[in-house]
Design an enzyme around this catalytic site. Structure first.
Site, PDB file in Angstrom:
ATOM      1  N   PRO A   9       1.039  -1.177  -0.094  1.00  0.00           N
ATOM      2  CA  PRO A   9      -0.163   0.013   0.102  1.00  0.00           C
ATOM      3  C   PRO A   9       0.777   1.325   0.090  1.00  0.00           C
ATOM      4  CG  PRO A   9      -0.298  -1.228   2.178  1.00  0.00           C
ATOM      5  CD  PRO A   9       0.407  -2.002   1.195  1.00  0.00           C
ATOM      6  N   ASN A  10       0.205   2.424  -0.838  1.00  0.00           N
ATOM      7  CA  ASN A  10       0.987   3.619  -0.769  1.00  0.00           C
ATOM      8  C   ASN A  10       2.224   3.578  -1.595  1.00  0.00           C
ATOM      9  OD1 ASN A  10      -1.037   5.045   0.785  1.00  0.00           O
ATOM     10  ND2 ASN A  10      -0.308   3.775   2.565  1.00  0.00           N
ATOM     11  N   ARG A  17       4.569  11.040  -2.389  1.00  0.00           N
ATOM     12  CA  ARG A  17       4.364  10.561  -0.566  1.00  0.00           C
ATOM     13  C   ARG A  17       5.999  11.143   0.005  1.00  0.00           C
ATOM     14  NH1 ARG A  17       4.624   4.443   1.173  1.00  0.00           N
ATOM     15  NH2 ARG A  17       4.258   5.229   3.181  1.00  0.00           N
ATOM     16  N   TYR A  22      11.044   8.972   1.335  1.00  0.00           N
ATOM     17  CA  TYR A  22      11.113   7.976   0.461  1.00  0.00           C
ATOM     18  C   TYR A  22      11.898   8.448  -0.895  1.00  0.00           C
ATOM     19  CZ  TYR A  22       8.066   5.663   3.505  1.00  0.00           C
ATOM     20  OH  TYR A  22       7.630   5.043   4.762  1.00  0.00           O
ATOM     21  N   ASN A  73       7.857  -5.540  -1.212  1.00  0.00           N
ATOM     22  CA  ASN A  73       8.075  -4.466  -0.129  1.00  0.00           C
ATOM     23  C   ASN A  73       6.300  -4.363   0.521  1.00  0.00           C
ATOM     24  OD1 ASN A  73       7.739  -2.247   1.606  1.00  0.00           O
ATOM     25  ND2 ASN A  73       8.971  -1.025   0.059  1.00  0.00           N
ATOM     26  N   ALA A  76       3.303  -0.802   4.728  1.00  0.00           N
ATOM     27  CA  ALA A  76       2.901  -0.935   6.002  1.00  0.00           C
ATOM     28  C   ALA A  76       2.506  -2.193   6.703  1.00  0.00           C
ATOM     29  CB  ALA A  76       1.359  -0.054   6.284  1.00  0.00           C
ATOM     30  N   GLU A  97      13.054  -9.528   0.977  1.00  0.00           N
ATOM     31  CA  GLU A  97      12.105  -8.251   1.516  1.00  0.00           C
ATOM     32  C   GLU A  97      12.892  -7.104   1.220  1.00  0.00           C
ATOM     33  OE1 GLU A  97      12.427  -8.153   5.938  1.00  0.00           O
ATOM     34  OE2 GLU A  97      10.328  -6.971   5.776  1.00  0.00           O
ATOM     35  N   HIS A  99      12.831  -2.470   1.868  1.00  0.00           N
ATOM     36  CA  HIS A  99      12.219  -1.531   2.432  1.00  0.00           C
ATOM     37  C   HIS A  99      13.182  -0.312   2.089  1.00  0.00           C
ATOM     38  CE1 HIS A  99       9.376  -3.448   4.589  1.00  0.00           C
ATOM     39  NE2 HIS A  99      10.249  -4.238   5.235  1.00  0.00           N
ATOM     40  N   ARG A 106      13.344   3.857  12.379  1.00  0.00           N
ATOM     41  CA  ARG A 106      11.989   4.763  12.512  1.00  0.00           C
ATOM     42  C   ARG A 106      11.171   4.410  13.824  1.00  0.00           C
ATOM     43  NH1 ARG A 106       9.617   4.726   6.823  1.00  0.00           N
ATOM     44  NH2 ARG A 106       8.389   6.440   7.639  1.00  0.00           N
TER      45      ARG A 106
END
Ligand code: DQA
Length: 156
Positions: A9-10, A17, A22, A73, A76, A97, A99, A106
């Protein structure tokens, strides 16, 4: 050999964003670079993005019998989704994976990855370059699997 790239998502909002986290690169640009690398190295590649957990689970299940490796990825959902973790474990394909940000630097709620234990490797904090590193890593894993299978065939 086929690699499926799954984006959560996103991530369709990359370039818009939170650029301070990012960066300015759009998802299409990241995918174009991955496609170039795949082409140069004889890999077939497919891209999938969804904002819905169930669609990501469905896509992971589709990888069974269709793909040789997965780069994911889950965004969230990384921090919450037992369903995505179980789907990765179920299809039992080499999975990397990625990110963009370093989730371990974070907020506390981002510092736990539900999927890391069922992945071959995790790449965090390299920005969009992490996807390229994942391609290099996946090529290595797939070459090793192929070499092992050929050695086993030669023995039989
Ligand atoms: C992310 C990190 C997640 O915590 C966040 O929810 C994202 C992107 C990353 O690539 O850094 O959407 O997965």
């Amino acid at each position: 050999m086929k690699v499926v790239v799954i984006q959560g998502p996103n991530l369709n909002m990359l370039g818009i964003r939170e650029q301070q986290v990012y960066g300015p690169m759009k998802l299409e640009q990241i995918h174009a670079q991955m496609k170039d690398f795949a082409g140069q190295n004889g890999l077939e590649i497919e891209f999938f993005q969804s904002n819905l957990e169930g669609e990501i689970v469905d896509k992971l299940q589709e990888c069974y019998g269709d793909a040789n490796g997965i780069i994911i990825n889950p965004a969230a959902y990384t921090h919450t989704s037992i369903a995505i973790r179980d789907a990765i474990a179920a299809v039992n394909l080499p999975t990397i994976e990625v990110h963009i940000s370093n989730i371990y630097r974070r907020e506390e709620f981002r510092q736990k990855s539900m999927i890391a234990p069922v992945c071959a490797s995790s790449l965090v904090g390299f920005g969009p370059f992490g996807y390229h590193l994942a391609m290099v890593g996946m090529l290595q894993i797939l070459n090793e699997i192929q070499a092992m299978q050929e050695a086993q065939k030669a023995k039989a």
